[in-house]
Each structure stands twice: as C-alpha cells, then as structure tokens.
Design an enzyme around this catalytic site. Structure first.
Site, PDB file in Angstrom:
ATOM      1  N   ALA A  45      88.163   9.544  -2.539  1.00 27.39           N
ATOM      2  CA  ALA A  45      87.707   8.768  -3.697  1.00 27.39           C
ATOM      3  C   ALA A  45      88.026   7.295  -3.476  1.00 27.39           C
ATOM      4  CB  ALA A  45      88.386   9.277  -4.973  1.00 27.39           C
ATOM      5  N   GLY A  47      86.492   4.369  -5.515  1.00 30.98           N
ATOM      6  CA  GLY A  47      86.385   3.422  -6.615  1.00 30.98           C
ATOM      7  C   GLY A  47      87.633   3.231  -7.440  1.00 30.98           C
ATOM      8  N   GLY A  48      88.063   4.249  -8.162  1.00 29.14           N
ATOM      9  CA  GLY A  48      89.253   4.106  -8.985  1.00 29.14           C
ATOM     10  C   GLY A  48      89.316   5.114 -10.104  1.00 29.14           C
ATOM     11  N   GLU A 112      82.308  -0.441 -13.143  1.00 29.95           N
ATOM     12  CA  GLU A 112      81.337   0.343 -12.379  1.00 29.95           C
ATOM     13  C   GLU A 112      80.158   0.691 -13.282  1.00 29.95           C
ATOM     14  OE1 GLU A 112      83.197   3.649 -10.443  1.00 29.95           O
ATOM     15  OE2 GLU A 112      84.556   2.387  -9.292  1.00 29.95           O
ATOM     16  N   ASP A 213      84.350  27.088  -3.493  1.00 31.84           N
ATOM     17  CA  ASP A 213      85.105  28.347  -3.445  1.00 31.84           C
ATOM     18  C   ASP A 213      85.567  28.803  -4.831  1.00 31.84           C
ATOM     19  OD1 ASP A 213      84.956  28.198  -0.597  1.00 31.84           O
ATOM     20  OD2 ASP A 213      86.617  26.784  -0.632  1.00 31.84           O
ATOM     21  N   HIS A 234      75.382  10.723  -5.469  1.00 30.24           N
ATOM     22  CA  HIS A 234      75.815   9.332  -5.424  1.00 30.24           C
ATOM     23  C   HIS A 234      74.694   8.511  -4.809  1.00 30.24           C
ATOM     24  CE1 HIS A 234      78.115   5.721  -4.754  1.00 30.24           C
ATOM     25  NE2 HIS A 234      79.132   6.242  -5.415  1.00 30.24           N
ATOM     26  N   ARG A 280      74.559   6.568 -12.603  1.00 29.88           N
ATOM     27  CA  ARG A 280      74.251   7.050 -11.253  1.00 29.88           C
ATOM     28  C   ARG A 280      72.970   7.869 -11.169  1.00 29.88           C
ATOM     29  NH1 ARG A 280      80.259   8.823  -9.066  1.00 29.88           N
ATOM     30  NH2 ARG A 280      81.046   6.693  -8.822  1.00 29.88           N
ATOM     31  N   HIS A 341      77.264  14.456  -4.483  1.00 29.54           N
ATOM     32  CA  HIS A 341      78.560  13.812  -4.646  1.00 29.54           C
ATOM     33  C   HIS A 341      79.508  14.549  -5.579  1.00 29.54           C
ATOM     34  CE1 HIS A 341      81.428  10.548  -4.651  1.00 29.54           C
ATOM     35  NE2 HIS A 341      81.298  10.352  -5.948  1.00 29.54           N
ATOM     36  N   ARG A 376      78.125  12.581 -14.949  1.00 30.73           N
ATOM     37  CA  ARG A 376      79.482  12.030 -15.010  1.00 30.73           C
ATOM     38  C   ARG A 376      79.462  10.511 -14.998  1.00 30.73           C
ATOM     39  NH1 ARG A 376      83.403  10.371 -10.848  1.00 30.73           N
ATOM     40  NH2 ARG A 376      81.718  10.668  -9.362  1.00 30.73           N
ATOM     41  N   LEU A 382      88.844  11.388 -11.444  1.00 26.45           N
ATOM     42  CA  LEU A 382      90.284  11.389 -11.191  1.00 26.45           C
ATOM     43  C   LEU A 382      91.048  11.418 -12.513  1.00 26.45           C
ATOM     44  CD1 LEU A 382      90.614   8.796  -8.259  1.00 26.45           C
ATOM     45  CD2 LEU A 382      90.778  11.281  -8.107  1.00 26.45           C
TER      46      LEU A 382
END
Length: 528
Positions: A45, A47-48, A112, A213, A234, A280, A341, A376, A382
């Site tokens: 990851a 970006g943040g 972003e 999985d 993405h 996105r 992504h 998203r 995160l």
C-alpha cells in the site's frame, strides 16, 4: 497432535496483526501466513490512511465522501464506526512507533480522489510497509503470539455434531506446512484476515498471495458472501513489459498529476467534474473507454510540472522504481493502465467482524462490513483494517471464556488414495485461463453475454479442478487455483444478479442505476 490456541489468525496484514496484537492480552494467538510474514497487500500500500486529523476537517465530511464514493450501497452504521473510531486507532499506531510524514510539527496530510479535504496520513509512498513494520515489531514483543510462516490454510474445520446448539461452529483450519505435511490448527476463535483476490484477474496491483483464500474457504463452509461484483480496478498501474504489478499511487493525482492521451491531451474533464480527482471507478472506466476508442495500449500520468526535487522527496519509491525502468517521471509522463486492485465485497460480517458461522470472524479486505459499498473511497482500506481488527477483539475476548473446544479432536487430514501429481501443466493452464477470461469477460465493463460465457467456461474449469484436487496430493498451487476458481464463480454470480450499473459494476446491458431495486447487497450462501 493438533496445534491449539485461543485465537487463530489467518493473514499477516494490517487487520490480522492489529487483531493479534490486541488479542494477545487475552490469550494465546497463532498467526498463519501463506508465505513469509509481511508478504501481502498491506506491505504494498503506497498512498496512506484516511482519517480526520485536521481541525479544518470533520467526521461528517469524511462520512459523506465515503457514502458518495460507495454509490448508495454503503451501510451508514459501518461508515460512521470506521470514520469516528479511526483517529484513535491512528494515534495508537503512532504510539507503536509508526513514523508518518510531518511538516512543521503536524502530520503532512495529502488528498486523494473522492476526498473533499486533505486527510491522508502517509509515510512517503511506502505507507503500508511502515505500518507493517510497526505492527510486526509490536507483535514480536508479545510472547503470546506465535507466527507460522509458509503455512497455507486449506479449509476450515467445522463442528457439525447434531447437538451443537447454533449449528456448525468453526474450530480452526487444516493447513499445508512448509514441509508438505497437513496439520490441524484448533482455536476457540478463528479469524480470517486473508486479504483480497486480485490474482483472479490477468492484470493486478496485488502480490501473488492475493488469491481469495478466505472468501473461498468461508463460502465452502457456509458463510454468507456479498457484493463480489464490486471489484475495484486501480486506474494507474505502471505499463511496462518488465514491471510486474507495480502501482502508481493515487496520491500522485492528489498532488496535481494529470492524465493524458498519447498526444498529450487531457480527457478526464469529459467524464467527471472532479476531473483527475474523480473516484476510482470513474477514472478506471474513463481510461478503459479512451483505450478502446483510440486503440492505444496505455494512457500517461504527467507529473513533470512539479519538478524533480519535489517528486524525489514526496514519492521516492515510485520515482526510483520508474527510473529503474528508464522512465524519469520528472521529465516524461508515466505510462499507466488500470488493473484489479481491491475487493469491495467479501464475507458478510457485523460491526465486530462476526460472520454467520459461530466462532468465525472476518476482518479487512476479506470481509464485507458495508463500509465500501459499490466502490471503496481511497485510503479507507488500511483504516478499516485498524478499526475492525480492534473491534473484533473487543467481542471475541468477551466470548472466549464461554467457548471450549470439543473433547474429541476433529479427524486428521486424510489424503486417501491421492498421489503426487504428474500433470502440473493442468494447474498452470487452468490458472492462466481463469485469469484471462475474468479480465476479458468480467472486467471494468461487462455485458450479460460476456458473463454467460464466463459462467459456462468456469463450470468446466471448476469441474476439472475438483477432479485434480481429489486425485492428487495437495500443494500450495492447487490450493490457490481451487480458491481463485471459487472466487471467480462468486464474482460472476453476483455480477449476473445485479441488473443495473452501480459503482464498480458497469454493464452495457443495464447502463443506468436502478434506485428502486439496486440499493440492496448481493448476498450468496452455499447450502450445506
């Protein structure tokens, strides 16, 4: 003899490590990672993490941005919980030693796509790596946590005794060890933190471990799965024959990057009022449309107007990687294409990560909490891992005292008459075919005819894989192939049921959003 722990965590990313760290205060914890620990989506990851940390920002603004990006399918309660609890989790992460960029003694917040304010905390352009480092270091200081690396979960172990009050209960998992043996991991609480399934598509920003999985195992065990049609592509992965899955962070557009065609023309103003900072799903569809219209292989992300000094300070990893492929982003635009992504759907959970199977939790990208809806919002992932890793422990630790494992151990793994494979080419061929058909038929733009073709071919492939799975001894490649086939089937099934275009699911047969019928989750469950 089986391995026994109070808590069993499958996955070593931000969600799994956050859970393990908190759970270690209440009991013993096993963390299973399919390859070396730390190898997963979190580490890549860039970006943040989104969070309301500025006095000029508000919870309401972050909530509204998330709801808008989610295209009417977010669960407001999940959004509220994540946004409002996020800052406390970020401060805990900083207290653990995670170092985020600062400017003038304050966090250097960036912006972003889809965000109305600068609220992204970051560590250069390697935020995930820094988060993972801090969490792993904290886990290493906890004697109650044991890591099992290169350990691939095969299937969940269920207690299906008739007198079990709540039906089947999860007792742990069968796992393939590094030496080829298959062992039982038994636990009072089992947590799926296995991440997403980007490898189900031909082109992806995800590492090789992202084979769905957790979703596949949970679905086979009878867990409810939802919204798998919403797979986020993405918009900007590096387009280069030697570059494998390298992401060009959305933060570049957040800091002023412009998308251009081969001739230098900008185009995002024709698709969205926010132009290059559009959500996105909009940007990925716009690039896809331009590539189809022009016949070009890629578009270009232009950062040249920002200067070398700024680019090397703000994006050192991206700058160095591009330079290694003879692309100097200070003087030439970066060639980019969309790639799979992020999995916005997954195993259905409540606001504490509980699934419909007693004893089984799911957190992070593998789960469907309702936070992301149909698309998203950047850097909420995160954040979700931190928040739900913490929330799941709150409930799981309370349940721990009332949970006991059966007196009789579940049976050991039985390989039956399975033999070593002499047909490994079947695995390779089927793997490639699934990923290619998903890219061509179930990608950014879909149709009923494409979905029907994908479904028919997947049925044949899944039958071949089932036959192979039972005839030959289990290997990690076979486990992953079986799982991506299951996830591909779930994506196609969910996409076929949604007769509208919404968020990340865009179909030419139903190009409009259906507000009357479309604001419901697409939920699947397997009858056992």
């Amino acid at each position: 003899m089986p391995h026994r722990f109070d808590f069993l965590v499958m996955g070593g990313g931000v969600a799994g490590l956050s859970f393990a760290l908190q759970a270690a205060r209440h009991g013993t914890v096993a963390v299973l990672t399919k390859r070396e620990r730390g190898e997963g989506n979190t580490a890549y990851a860039q970006g943040g993490i989104a969070g309301v940390l500025s006095p000029t920002d508000t919870f309401d603004s972050h909530i509204e941005d998330t709801l808008v990006a989610g295209a009417g399918l977010c669960h407001r309660d999940a959004v509220e919980v994540t946004v409002r609890e996020g800052p406390a989790r970020l401060k805990e992460l900083v207290a653990l030693g995670a170092a985020f960029d600062q400017r003038g003694g304050e966090f250097d917040l960036t912006r972003e796509g889809g965000h109305s304010a600068r609220r992204i905390i970051h560590a250069g352009d390697i935020t995930g790596r820094e988060v993972q480092r801090a969490l792993l270091a904290a886990c290493d200081a906890q004697p109650n946590i044991t890591f099992f690396q290169n350990t691939a979960a095969i299937d969940l172990i269920l207690d299906r005794r008739p007198h079990t009050p709540a039906g089947s209960r999860c007792l742990g998992t069968y796992a393939l060890m590094e030496d080829g043996s298959i062992e039982r991991f038994l636990s009072k609480v089992t947590v799926l933190a296995t991440g997403g399934a980007g490898k189900v598509y031909l082109y992806t920003s995800n590492p090789d471990v992202a084979t769905g999985d957790g979703v596949a195992m949970a679905y086979r065990a009878g867990a409810r799965v939802a919204n798998m049609e919403f797979y986020q592509f993405h918009p900007t992965c590096l387009f280069h024959p030697e570059a494998k899955s390298f992401l060009i962070s959305e933060a570049l557009r957040g800091e002023g990057g412009k998308l251009r065609l081969k001739g230098g023309q900008t185009f995002m103003d024709r698709y969205h009022p926010m132009r290059d900072l559009a959500p996105r799903d909009v940007v990925a569809r716009a690039i896809d449309a331009e590539l189809k219209r022009t016949g070009n292989d890629c578009v270009y992300l232009d950062m040249t107007h920002l200067g070398r000094a700024y680019l090397t300070e703000r994006f050192p990893n991206i700058y160095a990687t591009c330079k290694a492929f003879n692309i100097d982003m200070a003087v030439q635009p970066i060639p980019v294409v969309p790639a799979a992504h992020y999995q916005c759907g997954g195993v259905v959970t409540d606001l504490h990560g509980r699934t419909n199977i007693p004893g089984l939790y799911a957190i992070g990208e593998v789960s469907c909490t309702g936070l992301h809806g149909a698309n998203r919002l950047a850097s909420n992932s995160l954040l979700e891992g931190l928040v739900y890793g913490h929330r799941a422990v709150q409930l799981a630790s309370e349940e721990l005292s009332s949970l006991t494992l059966p007196k009789e151990d579940p049976p050991a793994w039985d390989s039956g008459s399975a033999v070593d494979s002499d047909e490994s080419v079947v695995v390779t061929h089927n793997w490639d075919e699934i990923r290619r058909l998903m890219w061509n038929y179930v990608g950014i733009v879909r149709t009923d005819k494409r979905l029907m073709r994908a479904r028919r071919r997947l049925e044949l492939l899944r039958e071949e894989i089932r036959d192979y799975y039972w005839r030959f001894k289990v290997t990690r490649d076979v486990i992953e192939l079986r799982n991506i086939a299951e996830v591909a089937h779930l994506i196609v099934d969910c996409a076929s049921r949604r007769k509208e275009s919404r968020g990340l699911h865009y179909t030419l047969d139903y190009p409009h959003t259906d507000e009357h019928q479309g604001t419901r989750d697409t939920v699947l469950s397997r009858e056992l």
